[in-house]
Design a protein around this motif. Structure first.
Motif, PDB file in Angstrom:
ATOM      1  N   GLY A   1      52.455  86.438  32.863  1.00  0.00           N
ATOM      2  CA  GLY A   1      51.381  85.794  32.516  1.00  0.00           C
ATOM      3  C   GLY A   1      50.876  84.640  33.214  1.00  0.00           C
TER       4      GLY A   1
ATOM      5  N   SER B   1      47.508  84.263  35.688  1.00  0.00           N
ATOM      6  CA  SER B   1      46.618  83.078  35.366  1.00  0.00           C
ATOM      7  C   SER B   1      46.393  82.448  36.935  1.00  0.00           C
TER       8      SER B   1
ATOM      9  N   ALA C   1      51.824  79.529  29.516  1.00  0.00           N
ATOM     10  CA  ALA C   1      52.464  80.839  29.893  1.00  0.00           C
ATOM     11  C   ALA C   1      53.870  81.153  29.684  1.00  0.00           C
TER      12      ALA C   1
ATOM     13  N   GLN D   1      48.441  81.485  26.463  1.00  0.00           N
ATOM     14  CA  GLN D   1      48.362  82.988  26.602  1.00  0.00           C
ATOM     15  C   GLN D   1      49.128  83.590  25.293  1.00  0.00           C
TER      16      GLN D   1
ATOM     17  N   VAL E   1      47.599  90.163  29.103  1.00  0.00           N
ATOM     18  CA  VAL E   1      47.463  88.990  30.220  1.00  0.00           C
ATOM     19  C   VAL E   1      46.041  89.603  30.949  1.00  0.00           C
TER      20      VAL E   1
END
Length: 494
Positions: free
Chosen positions: A16, A20, A135, A389, A404
């Motif tokens: 995740g 990002s 995350a 997330q 994700v």
């Protein structure tokens, strides 16, 4: 006291957090810090190293669409290959330069005057950042069982999330507590070495047959040279997973027979592996398929046919220095205790750190007092410039990568609009958040969670209030599509 200034601080160096960071790079942001309390990247695929660890989603689906891996050894790859894949992604997209390991984040607070987040580290440093991205994942806080006497045990204790590969179970009398997806993978491996293995089961799990096969060198070369061939396989695995989850779980009201068929497959799988009627009864779930995460295995049930493997379902009364006493008074003397008791999703996670937004709003406290909620499973009112997330209603499908990647699409559109308008901050409106929550609750009215028999599932998908706010109860395709069409007016940009 640090005054380091960042475009974004990402808490968590798993898939995740890396996704990002890749999206932020694409958007032109480069001053990024990825913080992780572990000593290397990969998240759960770095922490978990227990014997038998594999994905329980096809490897073709459990990967980024934009970064396929032609070198999976099997359709359901072992955990070590996920770790290798994570390292490949980090190297290819040059993400290691952002990463700080052995770094514990104590909390984050929004500074309304400076219009930035202050991220506090356990070593006393404070990082200043424009954007904060959480995350940490849903499964980042291991749950240790609260069993009387567990601290008195004088033998060896092995945790699934802290496995000691230097320890041999050969000839040992072992016991394992936990029969979730981790236990299902571990138990057959433990039975190969231990002289006696006792499995303490609280809640049976739905175990489905596993259609697994290897990808030899020829197939891997084909995937590498002609990526379309692997994409075709992925389309098949993606479509199958999405249809099954949608029909069996989210459209339970309309497609109850699909759920019943899935349950029948599970029963037939159990019947084919175990002929002892009483043992089969003990391993039979008393809740509907889909109430709790099912898992896949062709060897789990057969393991209980072995004479040195014992199933205990009476419950544990206490642990003594040399063994475990069940509630019916029977005692098993053991040398080794294995804990596969899963993760704490609701008490010490969501969020995994203290987060204080505008007007002093404490995210964890607010969620627990006002229901778990997050717009598009990503943003929360009064928390400007923050993306979370692993949020309520974020998890879509069965592959974490589906979540994700739809969130990366959301970032692309939201941040792109900020850049177009010259805005420095974004914040989802209360109205938009409430509208999204109402829609999720309405969709859940048709789900197995609300209409099925889930009372005995003891599933981490449910919180202490009996609600199931982890999943976005839509198809993956719908979740992805909505990221292209959510009203930009749902955000206040300034």
């Amino acid at each position: 006291m640090s005054t380091e200034q960042y475009d974004a601080v990402i808490v968590g160096a798993g898939f995740g957090g890396m996704g990002s960071a890749i999206q932020l790079n694409r958007l032109g942001y480069d001053k990024i810090a990825i913080l992780d309390r572990e000593d290397d990247l990969g998240g759960t695929w770095h922490v978990n190293r227990y014997p038998g660890l594999t994905v329980d989603v096809p490897s073709t689906t459990y990967s980024y669409r934009f970064e396929p891996n032609p070198y999976w050894s099997r359709l359901y790859a072992p955990g070590s290959e996920l770790k290798t894949y994570a390292e490949h992604v980090a190297d290819k997209y040059d993400l290691r330069r952002y990463m700080r390991f052995n770094t514990v984040v104590d909390g984050a607070r929004w500074d309304d005057d400076a219009q930035e987040w202050l991220v506090s580290l356990s070593d006393g440093q404070t990082l200043h950042t424009r954007f904060l991205i959480l995350a940490t994942g849903y499964l980042c806080q291991p749950k240790k069982p609260d069993i009387p006497g567990i601290e008195s045990f004088t033998g060896t204790v092995l945790h699934a999330q802290e496995w000691d590969h230097s320890y041999s179970l050969a000839g040992k009398r072992a016991a394992i507590i936990g029969t979730g997806s981790t236990g299902v993978q571990l138990i057959p491996k433990l039975a190969e070495d231990a002289s006696e293995l006792t499995v303490y089961q609280r809640t049976p799990i739905w175990v489905m047959p596993k259609l697994d096969f290897g990808f030899g060198p020829r197939a891997q070369r084909l995937f590498a040279k002609v990526p379309a061939t692997q994409r075709m396989l992925r389309v098949s695995s993606d479509l199958f997973m999405d249809i099954m989850v949608t029909l069996a779980m989210w459209r339970f009201r309309q497609f109850r027979p699909v759920n019943r068929i899935a349950a029948a497959i599970g029963r037939l799988h159990r019947f084919a592996a175990i002929r002892d009627r009483d043992l089969r009864r003990k391993l039979t779930p008393s809740y509907d398929f889909g109430c709790k995460r099912p898992t896949l295995s062709n060897v789990y049930y057969r393991t209980f046919n072995k004479p040195h493997v014992h199933l205990e379902t009476a419950g544990i009364d206490r642990i003594e220095p040399d063994g475990i006493v069940a509630t019916d008074g029977t005692k098993r003397v053991i040398d080794t205790l294995v804990l596969a008791t899963g993760f704490d999703v609701w008490e010490s996670n969501l969020p995994a750190i203290e987060v204080i937004g505008r007007e002093g709003r404490d995210l964890g406290k607010w969620w627990r007092e006002n229901r778990f909620q997050a717009y598009e499973g990503l943003t929360v009112p009064l928390f400007p410039n923050m993306l979370s997330q692993a949020s309520p209603y974020a998890w879509v499908g069965m592959s974490w990568f589906d979540t994700v990647e739809y969130q990366m699409r959301h970032m692309e559109r939201l941040f792109g609009e900020m850049q177009r308008t010259g805005a420095r901050t974004f914040e989802v409106t209360e109205e938009a958040n409430a509208r999204f929550l109402d829609r999720m609750l309405t969709l859940l009215d048709d789900s197995v969670f609300l209409l099925g028999n889930c009372a005995n599932s003891r599933s981490y998908w449910f919180n202490s209030s009996g609600e199931a706010p982890l999943f976005r109860p839509t198809t993956v395709r719908q979740a992805v599509k909505e990221q292209q069409h959510f009203p930009l007016s749902d955000y206040a940009l300034a």
